[in-house]
Design a protein around this motif. Sequence first.
Motif, short mmCIF file in Angstrom:
data_model
loop_
_atom_site.label_atom_id
_atom_site.label_comp_id
_atom_site.label_asym_id
_atom_site.label_seq_id
_atom_site.Cartn_x
_atom_site.Cartn_y
_atom_site.Cartn_z
N UNK A 354 50.41 56.87 10.05
CA UNK A 354 51.39 57.96 10.10
C UNK A 354 52.45 57.76 11.19
N UNK A 355 52.72 56.52 11.55
CA UNK A 355 53.65 56.23 12.64
C UNK A 355 55.09 56.60 12.28
N UNK A 384 53.08 65.77 13.20
CA UNK A 384 53.02 64.51 13.95
C UNK A 384 51.65 64.27 14.58
N UNK A 385 51.06 63.13 14.28
CA UNK A 385 49.77 62.75 14.85
C UNK A 385 49.53 61.28 14.58
N UNK A 386 48.54 60.72 15.27
CA UNK A 386 48.11 59.35 15.03
C UNK A 386 46.74 59.36 14.37
N UNK A 387 46.60 58.66 13.25
CA UNK A 387 45.31 58.45 12.62
C UNK A 387 44.79 57.11 13.14
N UNK A 388 43.79 57.14 14.02
CA UNK A 388 43.26 55.94 14.66
C UNK A 388 41.86 55.65 14.13
N UNK A 389 41.64 54.43 13.65
CA UNK A 389 40.35 54.06 13.09
C UNK A 389 39.89 52.72 13.64
N UNK A 390 38.57 52.54 13.65
CA UNK A 390 37.97 51.31 14.14
C UNK A 390 36.90 50.85 13.15
#
Length: 465
Positions: A354-355, A384-390
Amino acid sequence: MSYKLPYFKNRRRGNTFLRFFIVICLFGSFLLIAHKFNLFKKKYPPVQNASLVLSIDYEWEKRVEELLFSKPLSYYIERDIVGTVVKAGDSFLSLLLNMNISGKRSDEIYRIINSVGLKTIYPGDSVEIKKGVAGNLERFSILSKSFWYTIHWKDSVVRVEKKPQDITTYTCVINGTIMSSLSEQMYECGVSDIITGKFADIFAWDINFFTDPRKGDIFQIVFEQNYADGKKAGYGDILAARYTNEKKTFYAFGFRDSSDSIMRYYDENGKAVQKEFLKAPLRFSRISSGFTHKRRHPVLGIVRPHLGIDYAAPTGTPVAAAADGKVIYAGWKGGYGNYIELSHGGAYTTTYGHLHKIMVRSGSRVTQGQTIGLVGSTGLSTGPHLDYRMKRGSAFVNPNAVTLPSRDSIGIDRKADYERVKVAGLIAMNTRFADKSGLQILHISKPESTGVVVKEIALNQGVAK
């Protein structure tokens, strides 16, 4: 025979509005009379000393000029000086543009300053500029580390000098307890966000300062504060730090590398506090959605797994690479919008969705902490947000729950030196002012200064064009 006056239970007290109107009229009449007879005319006291020039009453200022000085105050007080302090994230160009200096002149200033040794600027550096009557730039000065760098323009020659300052370094310790936020507690102790940011960066691999801190958490920081000519001249290094969160204590002791003299941080066992991955890839955010196998999608309205962390943050917030790695993909990816996927060599992969903007290319290498994009709301997103995954192997893991290894440890050949540094840090935190909250001074030192460097450069010789 006696008579009693009748008692009127609901007797009227008169018209309140009418009485208020009469009072206002009387007060207005008084002001008109006072103005006519100069009842409020200012009576100046006799001039006794020059400290009166600090008055902002310009009529009184003119009278001081007549009695004390042969020249106007503008001759003695440089009102055309503009100053600012470098903040985290400032570049040399952006700083000078904010001070209304053109890009071309900013480039000239940088090349001149660079010729006497100033290669970069740091948060906390002080900058001053002085302009002439016609608005032309006459002087540029910057206090960086322990030196004043000053440029003087005169006719076709520019004079640049590097002058050491008598820097007094205060080694300080701050003891605090979290009541609202780390930044708030530091501010109440008179400590800048520069130290707050450094502290958060040191523990960024163990503590997520968006979610982990709790009321009652305890912190201690031993750090350096510099002064020049009685004024704050920026901060030095954090020498030691401790943070206790939910009965678990984290330590960090600064120890300089023998090869490059860079300050690195290690825990009480000599292991690097820097891990393979950051706990969170951005600052100044909150978690709007956690790692779960059942979440109702805010756009689609269906229940499905959310195998990552959503960090709500303003559009344009920098997003950092969680670890060193290679960009596998950078571009648009369906519901994720602008999307980046990084491979970190071993079994781990991280993704960023979602950058608003992508700042790397597929196939390029990135380093931990490098800005790779900006927070946005592209793709299937409600804000606005960051979807961060590992990923570990082919399976998603919770970035906040996974245990990450340290990068390295103190070598055997330097173990004894590190132990001495660690013991000094523990003594500073445990025995000196251990029972006093707030900011305390541990030590004051004043290093010897070096010589002055001066250059004169003709403006037509290229370096200052």
